[in-house]
Design a protein around this motif. Structure first.
Motif, PDB file in Angstrom:
ATOM      1  N   ASP A 268      91.070  15.221  51.335  1.00  0.00           N
ATOM      2  CA  ASP A 268      92.330  15.041  50.620  1.00  0.00           C
ATOM      3  C   ASP A 268      92.975  13.674  50.867  1.00  0.00           C
ATOM      4  O   ASP A 268      93.858  13.269  50.124  1.00  0.00           O
ATOM      5  N   SER A 269      92.524  12.970  51.891  1.00  0.00           N
ATOM      6  CA  SER A 269      93.130  11.684  52.249  1.00  0.00           C
ATOM      7  C   SER A 269      92.839  10.585  51.234  1.00  0.00           C
ATOM      8  O   SER A 269      93.561   9.594  51.157  1.00  0.00           O
TER       9      SER A 269
ATOM     10  N   GLU B  43      96.206   8.290  61.272  1.00  0.00           N
ATOM     11  CA  GLU B  43      97.013   9.303  60.598  1.00  0.00           C
ATOM     12  C   GLU B  43      96.142  10.440  60.073  1.00  0.00           C
ATOM     13  O   GLU B  43      96.500  11.614  60.196  1.00  0.00           O
ATOM     14  N   VAL B  44      95.004  10.100  59.499  1.00  0.00           N
ATOM     15  CA  VAL B  44      94.101  11.127  58.979  1.00  0.00           C
ATOM     16  C   VAL B  44      93.539  11.969  60.119  1.00  0.00           C
ATOM     17  O   VAL B  44      93.490  13.197  60.028  1.00  0.00           O
TER      18      VAL B  44
ATOM     19  N   ALA C 141      89.543  20.736  59.069  1.00  0.00           N
ATOM     20  CA  ALA C 141      89.638  19.307  59.388  1.00  0.00           C
ATOM     21  C   ALA C 141      89.041  18.455  58.275  1.00  0.00           C
ATOM     22  O   ALA C 141      89.633  17.443  57.869  1.00  0.00           O
ATOM     23  N   VAL C 142      87.906  18.852  57.762  1.00  0.00           N
ATOM     24  CA  VAL C 142      87.241  18.081  56.705  1.00  0.00           C
ATOM     25  C   VAL C 142      88.070  18.104  55.419  1.00  0.00           C
ATOM     26  O   VAL C 142      88.125  17.112  54.695  1.00  0.00           O
ATOM     27  N   GLN C 143      88.742  19.201  55.151  1.00  0.00           N
ATOM     28  CA  GLN C 143      89.593  19.258  53.953  1.00  0.00           C
ATOM     29  C   GLN C 143      90.695  18.203  54.023  1.00  0.00           C
ATOM     30  O   GLN C 143      91.013  17.561  53.021  1.00  0.00           O
ATOM     31  N   VAL C 144      91.253  17.992  55.192  1.00  0.00           N
ATOM     32  CA  VAL C 144      92.263  16.938  55.375  1.00  0.00           C
ATOM     33  C   VAL C 144      91.664  15.574  55.067  1.00  0.00           C
ATOM     34  O   VAL C 144      92.270  14.754  54.371  1.00  0.00           O
ATOM     35  N   VAL C 145      90.470  15.318  55.579  1.00  0.00           N
ATOM     36  CA  VAL C 145      89.798  14.039  55.329  1.00  0.00           C
ATOM     37  C   VAL C 145      89.523  13.882  53.841  1.00  0.00           C
ATOM     38  O   VAL C 145      89.794  12.826  53.251  1.00  0.00           O
TER      39      VAL C 145
END
Length: 101
Positions: free
Chosen positions: A31-32, A55-56, A25-29
């Motif tokens: 990368d945002s 969206e994030v 989950a943190v990797q998505v944040v």
């Protein structure tokens, strides 16, 4: 500026450890491209509008499913303050720290 604190909790997993889910989950944040802070109890992010914020979070939630969670419970706290520009997470902390002895 919109600030948010959220936590995505996998439910019904084989282990009490959550690090793999949190990392996904943190990797998505990360990368945002949004400003963010990881805490011991959740993740905080800053966004210009609700659409980019949600969206994030939706992508982060999906990442937890991709790691293997069959169910997730997501808690979201949003502070959408429009009377002061650029009220960032750091500015909120600074305001309180100035008041402390």
């Amino acid at each position: 500026m919109i600030t948010c604190d959220f936590a995505i909790l996998p439910v019904g997993c084989d282990s009490t450890g959550c690090k793999d889910y949190v990392a996904a989950a943190v990797q998505v944040v990360k990368d945002s491209g949004l400003d963010w802070q990881l805490t011991g109890m959740g993740t905080q992010i800053e966004a210009e509008n609700l659409k980019e914020l949600y969206e994030v979070i939706a992508k982060a939630q999906e990442a937890v499913f991709e790691v293997g969670a069959g169910r997730v419970y997501t808690v979201i706290k949003v502070d959408d303050r429009r009377d002061i520009e650029k009220r960032t997470l750091d500015k909120k902390i600074e305001t309180v720290e100035k008041m402390l002895d």
